[in-house]
Design a protein around this motif. Structure first.
Motif, PDB file in Angstrom:
ATOM      1  N   ILE A  89       8.812   6.551   4.563  1.00 46.91           N
ATOM      2  CA  ILE A  89       9.250   5.052   4.087  1.00 46.91           C
ATOM      3  C   ILE A  89      10.611   4.664   4.726  1.00 46.91           C
ATOM      4  O   ILE A  89      10.672   3.638   4.968  1.00 46.91           O
ATOM      5  CB  ILE A  89       9.454   5.427   2.769  1.00 46.91           C
ATOM      6  N   GLN A  90      11.450   5.604   4.773  1.00 45.61           N
ATOM      7  CA  GLN A  90      12.920   5.078   5.366  1.00 45.61           C
ATOM      8  C   GLN A  90      12.745   4.738   6.680  1.00 45.61           C
ATOM      9  O   GLN A  90      13.184   3.813   7.186  1.00 45.61           O
ATOM     10  CB  GLN A  90      13.899   6.415   5.345  1.00 45.61           C
ATOM     11  N   GLU A  91      11.886   5.435   7.567  1.00 45.33           N
ATOM     12  CA  GLU A  91      11.633   5.233   8.975  1.00 45.33           C
ATOM     13  C   GLU A  91      11.135   3.722   9.040  1.00 45.33           C
ATOM     14  O   GLU A  91      11.289   2.813   9.831  1.00 45.33           O
ATOM     15  CB  GLU A  91      10.947   6.032   9.753  1.00 45.33           C
ATOM     16  N   ARG A  92      10.192   3.429   8.152  1.00 46.39           N
ATOM     17  CA  ARG A  92       9.186   2.113   8.293  1.00 46.39           C
ATOM     18  C   ARG A  92      10.021   0.811   7.684  1.00 46.39           C
ATOM     19  O   ARG A  92      10.036  -0.069   8.195  1.00 46.39           O
ATOM     20  CB  ARG A  92       7.985   2.305   7.446  1.00 46.39           C
ATOM     21  N   TYR A  93      11.148   1.136   6.806  1.00 48.80           N
ATOM     22  CA  TYR A  93      11.927   0.380   6.236  1.00 48.80           C
ATOM     23  C   TYR A  93      12.966   0.033   7.262  1.00 48.80           C
ATOM     24  O   TYR A  93      13.290  -1.137   7.336  1.00 48.80           O
ATOM     25  CB  TYR A  93      12.824   0.716   4.920  1.00 48.80           C
ATOM     26  N   LYS A  94      13.496   0.992   8.093  1.00 47.22           N
ATOM     27  CA  LYS A  94      14.306   0.538   8.787  1.00 47.22           C
ATOM     28  C   LYS A  94      13.666  -0.299  10.072  1.00 47.22           C
ATOM     29  O   LYS A  94      14.382  -1.107  10.738  1.00 47.22           O
ATOM     30  CB  LYS A  94      14.887   1.917   9.681  1.00 47.22           C
ATOM     31  N   ASP A 135      10.109  -6.285   1.703  1.00 48.55           N
ATOM     32  CA  ASP A 135       9.963  -6.283   0.143  1.00 48.55           C
ATOM     33  C   ASP A 135       8.759  -5.266  -0.316  1.00 48.55           C
ATOM     34  O   ASP A 135       8.744  -4.855  -1.322  1.00 48.55           O
ATOM     35  CB  ASP A 135       9.448  -7.807  -0.151  1.00 48.55           C
ATOM     36  N   ARG A 136       7.693  -5.183   0.441  1.00 46.92           N
ATOM     37  CA  ARG A 136       6.646  -4.181   0.213  1.00 46.92           C
ATOM     38  C   ARG A 136       7.003  -2.880   0.277  1.00 46.92           C
ATOM     39  O   ARG A 136       6.738  -1.867  -0.668  1.00 46.92           O
ATOM     40  CB  ARG A 136       5.457  -4.448   1.041  1.00 46.92           C
ATOM     41  N   ILE A 137       7.842  -2.358   1.304  1.00 50.20           N
ATOM     42  CA  ILE A 137       8.398  -1.181   1.532  1.00 50.20           C
ATOM     43  C   ILE A 137       9.360  -0.728   0.315  1.00 50.20           C
ATOM     44  O   ILE A 137       9.571   0.467  -0.016  1.00 50.20           O
ATOM     45  CB  ILE A 137       9.073  -1.021   2.700  1.00 50.20           C
ATOM     46  N   ASN A 138      10.054  -1.763  -0.149  1.00 50.60           N
ATOM     47  CA  ASN A 138      10.935  -1.741  -1.242  1.00 50.60           C
ATOM     48  C   ASN A 138      10.301  -1.138  -2.402  1.00 50.60           C
ATOM     49  O   ASN A 138      10.576  -0.425  -3.243  1.00 50.60           O
ATOM     50  CB  ASN A 138      11.935  -2.977  -1.484  1.00 50.60           C
ATOM     51  N   ASP A 139       9.317  -2.088  -2.773  1.00 48.93           N
ATOM     52  CA  ASP A 139       8.332  -1.684  -3.965  1.00 48.93           C
ATOM     53  C   ASP A 139       7.937  -0.245  -3.788  1.00 48.93           C
ATOM     54  O   ASP A 139       7.762   0.545  -4.667  1.00 48.93           O
ATOM     55  CB  ASP A 139       7.088  -2.586  -3.934  1.00 48.93           C
ATOM     56  N   GLU A 140       7.573   0.243  -2.476  1.00 45.27           N
ATOM     57  CA  GLU A 140       7.012   1.580  -2.161  1.00 45.27           C
ATOM     58  C   GLU A 140       8.135   2.774  -2.396  1.00 45.27           C
ATOM     59  O   GLU A 140       7.971   3.663  -3.069  1.00 45.27           O
ATOM     60  CB  GLU A 140       6.383   1.736  -1.000  1.00 45.27           C
ATOM     61  N   ARG A 141       9.256   2.270  -1.998  1.00 45.00           N
ATOM     62  CA  ARG A 141      10.531   3.074  -2.391  1.00 45.00           C
ATOM     63  C   ARG A 141      10.571   3.333  -3.812  1.00 45.00           C
ATOM     64  O   ARG A 141      10.960   4.321  -4.354  1.00 45.00           O
ATOM     65  CB  ARG A 141      11.631   2.528  -1.461  1.00 45.00           C
TER      66      ARG A 141
END
Length: 300
Positions: free
Chosen positions: A183-188, A200-206
């Protein structure tokens, strides 16, 4: 991995079109020896659907340009709507949320907390100490007190190591850590390419993954309740013995301190506690090496 199966069900409920997308990706991956690239499926999937599969962790990147489907059997079961597998997966998901804690684990935790009061409540301490003295009293009468503490530290170190090895699911803990890293890698990556929708979607997943972090903490603490349930009575007996026997237990020679009473403070702790910890930690490390037991998270 029941978690992947549940994610597939969630995706297909939110967007019925994801069912066709998953079928195409799964078929293509099976045809290509387990991996799939965007170029293989771009005629049948939208970029949003492809990104959604990556963000949900259903597709995991490989060393090259391709992706592999995590838990293909689970994805296929979810797409086929197998009632039996759904029930089993739901049951497993419930266990995942509970991180494997059973009613007995919770009762053991409550009992350990009750015993912990014995350090301050003398009736509890006297009851536990007097009961264990039936077994440990003859040992104390035969051996010097430092040898008794050494034996108890070795025994508690043994069962502590075995309980940690058997009650901690290091593979599942590794999956939790792996998911957070992904998740951190995809967010970056999303931040670097300026994709605000993906961010925004990755933040929800976080936020959703924070529940996994709590689950990992609960899983790590699970063996501790059983260790405390057995160790606290031993500590209470040692404390009770020091309070009741006092000078009759003799003295001990401690490094940098010299000869001292068991009740005397040594580096903040009473001498008997410090001697117990030194023996227990040392024996525990030797035991882990000898039995090749690891309590650190491991990747599946």
């Amino acid at each position: 991995m029941a978690r992947v199966t549940q994610k597939v069900r969630d995706l297909t409920r939110e967007d019925p079109g994801m069912r066709r997308a998953l079928e195409v990706v799964l078929d293509q991956a099976q045809s290509n020896g387990g991996t799939v690239e965007w170029a293989d499926v771009d005629d049948d999937l939208s970029s949003g659907q492809w990104g959604r599969l990556i963000e949900k962790g259903i597709l995991k990147s490989t060393d090259g340009d391709g992706f592999r489907v995590r838990d293909p059997d689970g994805v296929e079961q979810a797409l086929n709507g197998d009632d039996a597998s759904e029930a089993a997966a739901a049951s497993t998901d419930a266990d995942d949320e509970d991180t494997g804690w059973t009613t007995y684990d919770k009762l053991a935790g409550l009992a350990a907390l009750g015993l912990f009061l014995g350090y301050q409540v003398s009736p509890i301490r006297n009851a536990v100490g007097g009961t264990l003295d039936v077994v440990l009293g003859p040992l104390n009468a035969t051996l010097p007190f430092y040898a008794v503490v050494l034996i108890l530290a070795m025994v508690t170190g043994l069962y502590s190591t075995l309980l940690q090895a058997n009650l901690m699911d290091t593979e599942k803990m590794g999956e939790y850590q792996e998911r957070m890293q992904e998740i951190q890698e995809r967010y970056k990556d999303a931040k670097d390419r300026g994709d605000d929708d993906a961010v925004d979607r990755i933040n929800d997943e976080r936020m959703e993954a924070m529940g996994d972090q709590m689950g990992m903490m609960k899983m790590q603490f699970r063996p501790m309740v059983w260790i405390m349930l057995i160790t606290i009575p031993v500590f209470l007996w040692l404390y009770w013995e020091v309070l009741t026997q006092g000078q009759e237990l003799g003295t001990v020679t401690m490094p940098l301190v010299g000869q001292t009473d068991w009740e005397s403070l040594t580096f903040v702790f009473p001498a008997w506690i410090l001697w117990y910890f030194v023996c227990s930690m040392g024996f525990g490390q030797i035991l882990r090496k000898a039995l090749n037991i690891s309590t650190s998270p491991s990747s599946s």
